[in-house]
Design a protein around this motif. Structure first.
Motif, PDB file in Angstrom:
ATOM      1  N   GLN A 146      -1.627   4.077  -6.216  1.00 21.97           N
ATOM      2  CA  GLN A 146      -2.492   2.911  -6.383  1.00 21.97           C
ATOM      3  C   GLN A 146      -1.790   1.643  -5.903  1.00 21.97           C
ATOM      4  O   GLN A 146      -2.372   0.807  -5.190  1.00 21.97           O
ATOM      5  N   LEU A 181      -1.442   1.665  -2.016  1.00 21.16           N
ATOM      6  CA  LEU A 181      -2.688   1.413  -1.285  1.00 21.16           C
ATOM      7  C   LEU A 181      -3.236   0.015  -1.541  1.00 21.16           C
ATOM      8  O   LEU A 181      -4.071  -0.465  -0.767  1.00 21.16           O
ATOM      9  N   ASN A 182      -2.776  -0.617  -2.616  1.00 24.79           N
ATOM     10  CA  ASN A 182      -3.300  -1.945  -2.951  1.00 24.79           C
ATOM     11  C   ASN A 182      -2.153  -2.924  -3.197  1.00 24.79           C
ATOM     12  O   ASN A 182      -1.990  -3.452  -4.302  1.00 24.79           O
ATOM     13  N   SER A 234      -0.062  -6.184  -3.613  1.00 23.48           N
ATOM     14  CA  SER A 234      -0.540  -7.490  -4.077  1.00 23.48           C
ATOM     15  C   SER A 234       0.601  -8.496  -4.152  1.00 23.48           C
ATOM     16  O   SER A 234       1.714  -8.140  -4.572  1.00 23.48           O
ATOM     17  N   LYS A 257       1.611  -6.754   4.997  1.00 23.81           N
ATOM     18  CA  LYS A 257       0.147  -6.644   4.872  1.00 23.81           C
ATOM     19  C   LYS A 257      -0.511  -8.020   4.915  1.00 23.81           C
ATOM     20  O   LYS A 257      -1.453  -8.255   5.671  1.00 23.81           O
ATOM     21  N   TYR A 258       0.010  -8.946   4.109  1.00 23.41           N
ATOM     22  CA  TYR A 258      -0.596 -10.277   4.068  1.00 23.41           C
ATOM     23  C   TYR A 258      -0.180 -11.127   5.263  1.00 23.41           C
ATOM     24  O   TYR A 258      -0.930 -12.002   5.709  1.00 23.41           O
ATOM     25  N   ALA A 265      -5.871   3.607   5.833  1.00 22.51           N
ATOM     26  CA  ALA A 265      -5.586   3.140   4.460  1.00 22.51           C
ATOM     27  C   ALA A 265      -4.076   3.073   4.212  1.00 22.51           C
ATOM     28  O   ALA A 265      -3.616   2.369   3.310  1.00 22.51           O
TER      29      ALA A 265
END
Length: 776
Positions: A50, A53-54, A56, A245-246, A473
């Motif tokens: 989790q 994949l996400n 933050s 990612k960001y 993903a």
């Protein structure tokens, strides 16, 4: 037997079946089974999947956990308040350019009196340079802040400190035994530091310093930290994964005139910026500045707000990259021709006058890819008669260890397992060549040695655009999170063609799916066309758009011809090598079969699963050992054990070798002296560690494979360098020097590597021939 195309790497094919527990997690996570298998193989739990994949920003770590962050930030703040002249001392590669840009913009935002200095590759060399520091101090520098360098700059930094100029080091490179006496050393892997992630790039460390200085996340710098992180090939996991990612999101909406212009002039402005865009398009162009001229203009390109100046700099960057490509291609062709007369060497060494020093590492990498051998490429200076250049290696050959004991024949030398930089007198080149071949034999490097690559089994019918989208993903892709490579099965090779201007691109139609491979020779094309049923390949899924139509395409990364398929048209062998990377209970359902084992634990585990009439034996238990066919399930840890078995194999008409291995010793590698020193220093500096509980965190802190760290600890425990008290490991004081390579643990590991080179990574056809000859 006819000469075959052979793979450049040893494929470790993963085909793990999902358990009922896996199926439940799969439903809960709502993931594609292939994606789930890939993440499970990486060892992730459900919660970790989790998080993976996400990613933050809330999971970014407190910058003040990093060693000396508080001290360094306070010194920089003091310089800002007092108007002291601050010099940011960077580096000439992309990580150095972006680190410099991040720090420069952050300090300008605070109103600092700040300039930057990028050392010249050809005049200053890498890292702190005493003469350069002296010039900067004479020009009024009152504080020097290094980015992406400094941890190994003892002489220059001590010079600056003695002149009353403080140096704040921000770096991520290997920490030496003899640290510089800097005012502060900000480093994510400093011994005893509480920082949870040691894999940051130089740009990542600069970003964390900027966050501490600005007291907020510097979102405007996320594009720069993504560029530096991807370009420096650091692990794309944990904090790096979040930053990239960001950072990619910011890059795709960038307002930086320099990046916009660079993308336009590179012909990629209309495409989505990905890690591949950075790695193959943006980074090489920015690196060209430092390779061919000076990288100062790289910082200006990234930070300027002037559209016209941005266009000028981008134009120059693109032209220098084109020049760099021409230089690389020219040297590569010359070097490749030289290697024709060096086929018997285990390590390539090539040198010539007139070769541009700034691109020799790239040439060495290309020659490694082409030949599969470690390679050193040197440019000869006609005036000094010194050959200077770079080396690149393969996993099976530790380049630093090979040369470290021969510094007497070298002018300069430095490096690590996979790469080095060196200078040598031209008259000593033959000696260097001989030394490397000797060291290669000591490390058991042979022409059969191959890097092991994990690949996932995938039916050709599942090679679809939908699957490609599902795999996205897992983005961003990069180091330690590569784009998944698949071993394709259940296909028919329908057409084989060569295309392109030079007819060097192989284009296949595989059960209706297009597949391509670049740089294929005509004789390879002919072999494939003549042996379509023997053809095997691995590759990545890609989306190919042509005339507004997007279709799935397989980009082939490696290929071979299956010896067992070719064997059908030749005289049958008594021995067949059919390696297995996984064992399932279904593998032991054949009736009246004889299975032979070297590993007793594996033997005991398999015995209950044998069907009636089949039998299992250990290699040294010859009672009633006979039959028409035998399967050698695993392989010996010592080659002498195989010699015990060979006479018994004469009793069988056919012997199949599965050569199964639970864990690859070669993939773990052999510890270097630096590895031993780093681990020993850590346990001497830390009072006690619960090794079993914290092994993953320790491996991350030391930037070392977990299995290699475990091996080192086993050696240390055997020789008494560490002690264990109630599960807590600590270093032992005043230990006597010992030859760690003579320890029993090390020797067993070394023996297994030697055995793997014979049974796991050798050419299957040659292995079959060798065993047949032994039996005869």
């Amino acid at each position: 037997m006819k000469k075959m195309i052979d793979s450049k790497k040893q494929w470790n094919i993963i085909d793990e079946k999902l358990t009922s527990s896996d199926q439940a997690q799969l439903q809960e996570l709502e993931l594609n089974p292939v994606v789930y298998r890939i993440l499970k193989n990486k060892g992730y739990t459900s919660d970790e999947i989790q998080a993976f994949l996400n990613p933050s920003p809330k999971n970014l770590y407190d910058p003040y956990l990093m060693h000396d962050m508080q001290k360094g930030v306070e010194r920089i703040q003091q310089a800002v308040i007092e108007g002291q002249k601050i010099v940011i001392y960077g580096d000439y590669d992309v990580d150095g350019i972006t680190s410099t840009s991040i720090m420069y913009e952050s300090l300008e935002q605070l109103g600092a009196n700040v300039i930057y200095y990028i050392p010249d590759r050809f005049k200053d060399g890498y890292g702190p340079n005493k003469e350069a520091y002296q010039r900067l101090i004479e020009d009024g520098a009152q504080l020097i802040v290094t980015v992406d360098n400094g941890i190994a700059g003892k002489e220059a930094i001590e010079f600056a400190q003695k002149q009353g100029v403080d140096v704040v080091v921000t770096d991520h490179h290997e920490i030496p035994n003899d640290l510089p006496d800097a005012y502060a050393i900000i480093h994510p892997r400093f011994a005893g530091s509480e920082y949870p992630f040691g894999g940051l790039s130089g740009a990542g460390v600069a970003f964390k310093v900027a966050a501490a200085l600005l007291e907020e996340l510097p979102e405007d710098a996320l594009d720069l930290v993504a560029l530096g992180t991807v370009a420096d090939i650091v692990p794309l996991k944990d904090e790096n994964r979040i930053l990239v990612k960001y950072g990619l999101q910011v890059l795709n909406q960038t307002i930086r005139p320099g990046i916009i212009s660079l993308l336009e002039k590179s012909g990629i402005a209309e495409k989505k910026v990905t890690t591949d865009t950075i790695g193959y398009s943006i980074a090489p162009r920015l690196n060209a500045l430092g390779r061919i001229e000076n990288a100062n203009e790289g910082v200006e390109l990234l930070t300027t707000l002037d559209d016209q100046r941005a266009d000028q700099l981008a134009e120059k960057t693109v032209k220098l990259n084109a020049k760099r490509q021409d230089i690389v291609n020219d040297i590569y062709e010359q070097a490749l021709a030289m290697l024709d007369s060096k086929q018997d060497d285990l390590v390539n060494v090539v040198a010539a006058k007139g070769w541009h020093e700034g691109v020799l590492g790239i040439v060495a990498s290309r020659l490694v890819d082409q030949t599969g051998k470690p390679t050193i490429v040197l440019g000869i200076d006609s005036k000094t008669n010194i050959a200077k250049g770079s080396g690149r290696s393969i996993e099976a050959f530790h380049m630093f260890n090979a040369l470290d004991g021969h510094r007497d024949i070298l002018e300069k030398f430095g490096g690590h397992h996979m790469a080095c930089g060196l200078s040598v007198d031209v008259n000593k080149l033959p000696q260097l060549n001989a030394v490397l071949n000797l060291e290669a034999k000591k490390q058991n490097l042979t022409e059969k040695s191959k890097e092991i690559q994990d690949v996932y089994e995938l039916s050709i019918k599942d090679a679809t655009l939908e699957m490609y989208e599902e795999l996205n993903a897992l983005e961003p892709f990069g180091e330690e999170n590569p784009r998944p490579t698949f071993y394709f099965k259940d296909f028919q090779l329908e057409s084989v063609n060569l295309i392109g201007k030079k007819q060097e691109t192989l284009k296949l139609k595989v059960s209706g799916v297009d597949a391509i491979k670049f740089n294929v020779a005509e004789d390879e094309y002919t072999e494939i066309k003549d042996n379509t049923t023997a053809f095997q390949f691995i590759g990545n899924l890609a989306a190919n758009t042509w005339k507004n139509q997007t279709n799935i395409q397989i980009q082939i990364s490696d290929m071979k011809l299956n010896s067992s398929e070719l064997q059908k048209v030749n005289e049958p062998n008594k021995v067949v090598v059919a390696r297995k990377t996984q064992l399932k209970t279904g593998d032991f359902l054949a009736a009246n079969q004889t299975y032979i084992f070297f590993n007793e634990k594996l033997y005991q585990n398999v015995r209950p699963h044998l069907v009636h009439g089949s039998r299992a034996f250990l290699y040294n238990d010859f009672s009633n050992l006979a039959g028409k066919e035998a399967v050698i399930v695993d392989f010996p840890l010592k080659l002498k054990d195989f010699e015990i078995l060979v006479p018994q194999l004469k009793k069988f008409d056919k012997i199949t070798f599965w050569c199964f291995s639970v864990k690859s010793a070669a993939k773990i590698g052999l510890p270097s002296r630096n590895d031993y020193a780093k681990v020993y220093r850590f346990f001497k500096s830390v009072k006690g560690v619960d090794f079993k509980k914290d092994v993953n965190k320790l491996a991350n802190t030391l930037q070392m494979k977990k299995d290699l760290l475990v091996l080192i600890m086993q050696v240390f425990f055997e020789v008494g360098f560490v002690k264990i008290d109630n599960g807590v490991v600590s270093g032992v004081d005043n230990v006597a020097p010992q030859n760690l390579e003579q320890s029993e643990v090390y020797q067993k590991h070394l023996q297994k590597i030697k055995s793997e080179q014979v049974f796991l990574t050798s050419n299957p056809a040659k292995l079959e021939q060798w065993i047949n000859e032994l039996i005869k």
